[in-house]
Design a protein around this motif. Sequence first.
Motif, PDB file in Angstrom:
ATOM      1  N   LEU A 106       0.827  -1.208   0.000  1.00 58.26           N
ATOM      2  CA  LEU A 106       0.000   0.000   0.000  1.00 58.26           C
ATOM      3  C   LEU A 106       0.860   1.256   0.000  1.00 58.26           C
ATOM      4  O   LEU A 106       0.453   2.300  -0.529  1.00 58.26           O
ATOM      5  N   ASP A 107       2.047   1.152   0.614  1.00 56.04           N
ATOM      6  CA  ASP A 107       2.994   2.277   0.644  1.00 56.04           C
ATOM      7  C   ASP A 107       2.300   3.553   1.124  1.00 56.04           C
ATOM      8  O   ASP A 107       2.426   4.627   0.525  1.00 56.04           O
ATOM      9  N   ALA A 108       1.541   3.385   2.231  1.00 53.19           N
ATOM     10  CA  ALA A 108       0.701   4.487   2.716  1.00 53.19           C
ATOM     11  C   ALA A 108       1.135   4.993   4.082  1.00 53.19           C
ATOM     12  O   ALA A 108       0.345   5.615   4.801  1.00 53.19           O
ATOM     13  N   GLY A 109       2.384   4.727   4.453  1.00 50.33           N
ATOM     14  CA  GLY A 109       2.880   5.204   5.733  1.00 50.33           C
ATOM     15  C   GLY A 109       2.386   4.412   6.922  1.00 50.33           C
ATOM     16  O   GLY A 109       2.468   4.879   8.067  1.00 50.33           O
ATOM     17  N   LEU A 110       1.872   3.196   6.677  1.00 43.09           N
ATOM     18  CA  LEU A 110       1.374   2.363   7.769  1.00 43.09           C
ATOM     19  C   LEU A 110       2.528   1.740   8.546  1.00 43.09           C
ATOM     20  O   LEU A 110       3.607   1.486   7.994  1.00 43.09           O
ATOM     21  N   GLU A 111       2.278   1.467   9.820  1.00 45.42           N
ATOM     22  CA  GLU A 111       3.227   0.668  10.583  1.00 45.42           C
ATOM     23  C   GLU A 111       3.171  -0.763  10.053  1.00 45.42           C
ATOM     24  O   GLU A 111       2.092  -1.340   9.898  1.00 45.42           O
ATOM     25  N   ILE A 112       4.345  -1.334   9.780  1.00 46.62           N
ATOM     26  CA  ILE A 112       4.393  -2.697   9.229  1.00 46.62           C
ATOM     27  C   ILE A 112       4.401  -3.667  10.405  1.00 46.62           C
ATOM     28  O   ILE A 112       5.444  -4.199  10.811  1.00 46.62           O
TER      29      ILE A 112
ATOM     30  N   ALA B 196      -8.709   1.278   6.213  1.00 46.45           N
ATOM     31  CA  ALA B 196      -8.932   2.578   5.574  1.00 46.45           C
ATOM     32  C   ALA B 196      -7.988   2.774   4.394  1.00 46.45           C
ATOM     33  O   ALA B 196      -8.387   3.297   3.338  1.00 46.45           O
ATOM     34  N   ALA B 197      -6.733   2.339   4.553  1.00 43.63           N
ATOM     35  CA  ALA B 197      -5.763   2.487   3.464  1.00 43.63           C
ATOM     36  C   ALA B 197      -6.134   1.600   2.277  1.00 43.63           C
ATOM     37  O   ALA B 197      -5.979   1.993   1.114  1.00 43.63           O
ATOM     38  N   VAL B 198      -6.630   0.390   2.555  1.00 43.11           N
ATOM     39  CA  VAL B 198      -7.069  -0.501   1.478  1.00 43.11           C
ATOM     40  C   VAL B 198      -8.249   0.117   0.732  1.00 43.11           C
ATOM     41  O   VAL B 198      -8.291   0.132  -0.506  1.00 43.11           O
TER      42      VAL B 198
END
Length: 520
Positions: free
Chosen positions: A413-419, A429-431
Amino acid sequence: MKQLLAAATLVAAALIATTPATAAPTDLTASNFQLHKTAYNPTIAALDEKLPKAMVPQVIDDANRAAPLCGSHASGRVASFCWSSASGTDDEHTSDWYPQGITTSADADPSGSYQNRKAILASWYWNGGGTERGARIAFVDYSNPSAPQYRVVLLVEPYTNSGGNPDFRAETTVDADTGAKISLHSGGITWYGHNLYVADTWGGFRVFDLDHLWRVDSNRTAMGLQSDGTYQAYSYKYVLPEAFRYTSSTTGYPALRYSAVSLDRTGPSDSVVVCEYNTATSGTHRVVRFSANPATFELGGTATEAYETGITHMQGSASVRGRFFASTSYTTSSSSYGSLYTFTRGESPTAFLNTLQAHPEDLSYWPATNALWSLSEVPGNRVVYAMDVGLLGWPTVKQGNTGNRVKTVQYLLDAGLEIDGDFGPLTTAAVKSFQAGHGITADGVVNAVTWRALVPSLRPGDIGNAVRALQAELTAHGFAVAVTGAFDQTTGTKVQAFEAANGLPATGMVDADTWKTLLL
């Protein structure tokens, strides 16, 4: 077609993988499975002198039954049609004949056409009692996918009768349990050049030569040569003769059942894949590969791959770029929907339960459209359907899931999420945001359609979070590499090793097939 594509998206969203069905396939000694080619039937030449010949285009152009478009319960469905329900030609509802095998002109020729015709062939076996009528082939004209039509041709065995005259009879075999003569089951077929291979359960293959189609007297209902000199075939207009056989032998293992067959043109060289049907968890559930020669359209005598899969109820199998698919009649559905299994050489089979049309049969792959064709057998619910391979075999990941697959989603997603491997509200929400931006139903569930949009092709020199996702998945599969985000030489070597271990083309580059195998 737009409606069909929409249906594919909807059904693909429901494709949910269970846990692996069994351990990874067990390698068997392939050389223990042998095929032995018989001589070409000399009676064919004699019958050529007696009967007018027909070419495949003539039979296809002489279609006399409509195959109406209809829906299908099948994951990734992109096309489907049913059989004629017209009075006198009601193939959709008859219990006299049952459809089994499927193949296409894309098997016959890499161009996708045979003698300038696009066609789908389906085998049927006689179930009507009385005199055994053997097996027949429906030649479906698929030049116009919106209006398929077809003609049915009877399979026959040429022989010299007691009077010394060239003759033919229906295709029969011997019941392994009772010893009685029964119609050839024709559980699987594949079309290779001018040869049509028909699975002969305990025998191997019967091979029919499409260069010797004959026209016979279709006005009467007898069989073979009659006293008035005419040749008849239960009122069928055309017959297709058996030219030779491949008889099977197995050493060191129980005899192989030739339940279904498909052609694989996606590997380094042509081959055919055989699977065997078994409803019990005990016994054998094997998939065996034989080489195929594109110059002669004949098969190699010694198997090149053989596996015990542990998959019960296999009705068909196909290999696509190193990944095996199996259609099975195993179901947990009150509607008897079939289940799709998928695996590679080094990967445990994964079951997608109740995702196929009820009572599925054989499989055939059409490379140009990336479509896997199948058909169903039960009267009143008979459908021929194609599924987009790109939408098959992906896991479903959603809120509440944890683990490596979730980490891969978060990286991609490369959306700044914690991995963190936790599919929580932020990941959902990012999906949804990603789906909305790509024209996908924004439900927050990572299904086949979403995976296809998420996974990029990767090659040496690439950098970023997608490479980190790749490196993390490789490490999780035992091909450890540092998660740096740089596709360096070490990463390429690990990719190549992973692909080779799983029977994929070992290119060292990452495509959708490699991602799919990493994710299962």
